[in-house]
Design a protein around this motif. Structure first.
Motif, PDB file in Angstrom:
ATOM      1  N   MET A 225      28.002  39.462  32.312  1.00 52.98           N
ATOM      2  CA  MET A 225      29.272  39.950  32.861  1.00 52.98           C
ATOM      3  C   MET A 225      30.350  40.381  31.624  1.00 52.98           C
ATOM      4  N   THR A 226      31.260  41.359  31.995  1.00 50.52           N
ATOM      5  CA  THR A 226      32.088  41.745  31.151  1.00 50.52           C
ATOM      6  C   THR A 226      33.085  40.548  30.878  1.00 50.52           C
ATOM      7  N   THR A 227      33.691  40.231  29.555  1.00 51.76           N
ATOM      8  CA  THR A 227      34.692  39.207  29.559  1.00 51.76           C
ATOM      9  C   THR A 227      35.778  39.507  30.001  1.00 51.76           C
ATOM     10  N   VAL A 228      36.816  38.656  30.521  1.00 51.87           N
ATOM     11  CA  VAL A 228      37.835  38.678  31.119  1.00 51.87           C
ATOM     12  C   VAL A 228      39.018  39.597  30.074  1.00 51.87           C
ATOM     13  N   THR A 229      38.738  39.411  28.901  1.00 52.45           N
ATOM     14  CA  THR A 229      39.604  40.252  28.087  1.00 52.45           C
ATOM     15  C   THR A 229      39.250  41.623  27.540  1.00 52.45           C
ATOM     16  N   ASP A 230      38.191  41.991  28.047  1.00 48.50           N
ATOM     17  CA  ASP A 230      37.572  43.622  27.912  1.00 48.50           C
ATOM     18  C   ASP A 230      38.748  44.509  28.751  1.00 48.50           C
TER      19      ASP A 230
ATOM     20  N   THR B  67      41.500  33.682  34.081  1.00 42.37           N
ATOM     21  CA  THR B  67      41.468  32.790  32.595  1.00 42.37           C
ATOM     22  C   THR B  67      40.185  32.655  32.256  1.00 42.37           C
ATOM     23  N   ASP B  68      39.024  32.657  33.126  1.00 44.95           N
ATOM     24  CA  ASP B  68      37.577  32.571  32.982  1.00 44.95           C
ATOM     25  C   ASP B  68      36.911  33.258  33.768  1.00 44.95           C
ATOM     26  N   ALA B  69      35.429  33.479  33.566  1.00 47.65           N
ATOM     27  CA  ALA B  69      34.606  34.101  34.402  1.00 47.65           C
ATOM     28  C   ALA B  69      34.592  33.802  35.834  1.00 47.65           C
ATOM     29  N   ASP B  70      34.654  32.264  35.878  1.00 44.54           N
ATOM     30  CA  ASP B  70      34.625  31.589  37.237  1.00 44.54           C
ATOM     31  C   ASP B  70      35.609  32.063  37.985  1.00 44.54           C
ATOM     32  N   GLN B  71      36.795  32.226  37.449  1.00 45.85           N
ATOM     33  CA  GLN B  71      38.108  32.408  38.234  1.00 45.85           C
ATOM     34  C   GLN B  71      38.009  33.921  38.571  1.00 45.85           C
ATOM     35  N   LEU B  72      37.495  34.786  37.612  1.00 46.12           N
ATOM     36  CA  LEU B  72      37.318  36.099  38.070  1.00 46.12           C
ATOM     37  C   LEU B  72      36.444  36.277  39.213  1.00 46.12           C
ATOM     38  N   ASP B  73      35.306  35.766  39.082  1.00 51.72           N
ATOM     39  CA  ASP B  73      34.372  35.738  40.414  1.00 51.72           C
ATOM     40  C   ASP B  73      35.231  35.431  41.535  1.00 51.72           C
ATOM     41  N   GLU B  74      35.899  34.229  41.666  1.00 48.30           N
ATOM     42  CA  GLU B  74      36.794  33.908  42.593  1.00 48.30           C
ATOM     43  C   GLU B  74      37.901  34.874  43.139  1.00 48.30           C
ATOM     44  N   LEU B  75      38.527  35.559  42.338  1.00 45.92           N
ATOM     45  CA  LEU B  75      39.686  36.393  42.441  1.00 45.92           C
ATOM     46  C   LEU B  75      39.100  37.586  42.984  1.00 45.92           C
TER      47      LEU B  75
ATOM     48  N   VAL C  61      40.900  51.648  47.117  1.00 48.28           N
ATOM     49  CA  VAL C  61      41.367  52.930  46.569  1.00 48.28           C
ATOM     50  C   VAL C  61      41.419  53.068  45.210  1.00 48.28           C
ATOM     51  N   PHE C  62      42.107  52.167  44.475  1.00 45.33           N
ATOM     52  CA  PHE C  62      42.126  52.278  43.109  1.00 45.33           C
ATOM     53  C   PHE C  62      41.450  50.972  42.563  1.00 45.33           C
ATOM     54  N   ALA C  63      40.179  51.132  42.562  1.00 47.35           N
ATOM     55  CA  ALA C  63      39.357  50.159  42.451  1.00 47.35           C
ATOM     56  C   ALA C  63      39.105  49.651  40.928  1.00 47.35           C
ATOM     57  N   GLU C  64      39.282  50.727  39.976  1.00 48.83           N
ATOM     58  CA  GLU C  64      38.982  50.486  38.578  1.00 48.83           C
ATOM     59  C   GLU C  64      40.334  49.827  38.156  1.00 48.83           C
ATOM     60  N   ASP C  65      41.648  50.192  38.448  1.00 46.87           N
ATOM     61  CA  ASP C  65      42.942  49.737  38.279  1.00 46.87           C
ATOM     62  C   ASP C  65      42.948  48.277  38.740  1.00 46.87           C
ATOM     63  N   GLU C  66      42.595  47.947  39.999  1.00 46.43           N
ATOM     64  CA  GLU C  66      42.580  46.618  40.198  1.00 46.43           C
ATOM     65  C   GLU C  66      41.561  45.634  39.645  1.00 46.43           C
ATOM     66  N   ALA C  67      40.411  46.212  39.247  1.00 43.39           N
ATOM     67  CA  ALA C  67      39.682  45.365  38.517  1.00 43.39           C
ATOM     68  C   ALA C  67      40.102  44.998  37.380  1.00 43.39           C
ATOM     69  N   ARG C  68      40.837  45.910  36.631  1.00 36.98           N
ATOM     70  CA  ARG C  68      41.661  45.620  35.242  1.00 36.98           C
ATOM     71  C   ARG C  68      42.555  44.640  35.297  1.00 36.98           C
ATOM     72  N   LEU C  69      43.414  44.752  36.524  1.00 36.26           N
ATOM     73  CA  LEU C  69      44.478  43.700  36.508  1.00 36.26           C
ATOM     74  C   LEU C  69      43.795  42.132  37.074  1.00 36.26           C
ATOM     75  N   ILE C  70      42.787  42.367  37.925  1.00 30.21           N
ATOM     76  CA  ILE C  70      42.161  41.025  38.256  1.00 30.21           C
ATOM     77  C   ILE C  70      41.760  40.516  37.121  1.00 30.21           C
ATOM     78  N   ALA C  71      40.938  41.095  36.063  1.00 31.44           N
ATOM     79  CA  ALA C  71      40.369  40.703  34.893  1.00 31.44           C
ATOM     80  C   ALA C  71      41.613  40.079  33.975  1.00 31.44           C
ATOM     81  N   GLU C  72      42.557  40.680  33.955  1.00 33.56           N
ATOM     82  CA  GLU C  72      43.780  40.329  33.279  1.00 33.56           C
ATOM     83  C   GLU C  72      44.374  38.995  33.673  1.00 33.56           C
ATOM     84  N   ALA C  73      44.499  38.680  34.926  1.00 29.97           N
ATOM     85  CA  ALA C  73      44.913  37.515  35.612  1.00 29.97           C
ATOM     86  C   ALA C  73      43.957  36.387  35.452  1.00 29.97           C
TER      87      ALA C  73
END
Length: 263
Positions: A1-6, A37-45, A23-35
């Motif tokens: 999985m891509t790291t949250v800082t990528d 703190t780790d891969a587990d939280q990324l999956d949860e969000l 609709v803006f899936a790429e932008d949302e993915a980037r914002l969620i990854a920014e928010a």
């Protein structure tokens, strides 16, 4: 999985969001990854977003007038169309204006006006919803003050007759029309922030009944409404003795009624 800082969103996450109708899936993915703190939280969000939860409370903020406005779950998310109201208010605000953000929600309108007019603004905001007040305090204090309560009842009496710019985004959706709103609004935002009563004007009537007493001489109230309701909104403030004009933006797809004290 891509790291949250990528900075490049994980294609698998983008695909999940796109499949969920984002609709803006790429932008949302980037914002969620920014928010996250780790891969587990990324999956949860991501899972929560795919389930239908709005993006802004998930990541903790909404972009509004170039600002990051803190937004907690259960709080009305500021809409980009309301930036037109801010532009109109800024045009009327002197550097030392007293600005009131009524029905403030997260305080986006007041924060945006103050950021554009400058440090001389005296900023006050209020809302009836406790969660909104908490978010507004994060966005406005210590720059301004935020009060909890029902419309003008929440405000200190010392503000009466002193408000130069009164910005209002009161609910104006007719009760029956709420069922037609996008699920992100009708399921996750408080009804008190959406429901304008049978004809959508119930809260606007209450604002109109008291607004003149709180405006300074020559002060103006600006209130967002719909194109269909604009004439009736304007009539409410004309009947309250204010000088009224209506401004429309095709760019923002919104309508604002401006009502000015003739004192």
């Amino acid at each position: 999985m891509t790291t949250v800082t990528d900075p490049h969103p994980d294609p698998a996450i983008v695909a999940r969001l796109r499949a969920a109708g984002c609709v803006f899936a790429e932008d949302e993915a980037r914002l969620i990854a920014e928010a996250a703190t780790d891969a587990d939280q990324l999956d949860e969000l991501v899972a929560k977003r795919v389930s239908g939860l709005p993006l802004e409370p998930l990541i903790g903020w909404a972009e509004f007038c170039g600002l990051r406005i803190r937004v907690a779950p259960g709080v009305f998310v500021p809409r980009h169309r309301t930036e037109f109201l801010v532009e109109q208010a800024v045009a009327l605000a002197a550097p030392d204006a007293v600005v009131l953000d009524l029905c403030c929600g997260a305080g986006a309108i007041g924060a945006a006006i103050a950021s554009r007019v400058g440090d001389g603004v005296e900023l006050v905001a209020c809302d009836i919803e406790p969660a909104a007040v908490r978010s507004a305090r994060e966005n406005i204090e210590p720059r301004g003050t935020v009060h909890e309560g029902d419309l003008f009842d929440a405000l200190p009496v010392s503000l009466r007759g002193r408000v130069d710019v009164l910005a209002v985004n009161a609910p104006y959706v007719p009760t029956e029309a709420i069922a037609l709103m996008p699920p992100e609004a009708r399921l996750y935002e408080p009804a008190v922030a959406l429901d304008g009563g049978a004809d959508g004007l119930a809260v606007q009537r209450r604002v109109a009944a008291e607004a003149a007493a709180w405006l300074a001489p020559g002060g103006s109230l600006l209130i967002e409404t719909s194109g269909e309701q604009a004439a009736r909104t304007a009539a409410l403030f004309e009947e309250a003795g204010l000088l009224v004009r209506t401004v429309v933006s095709d760019e923002y797809d919104t309508t604002v009624v401006v009502a000015t004290s003739s004192r």
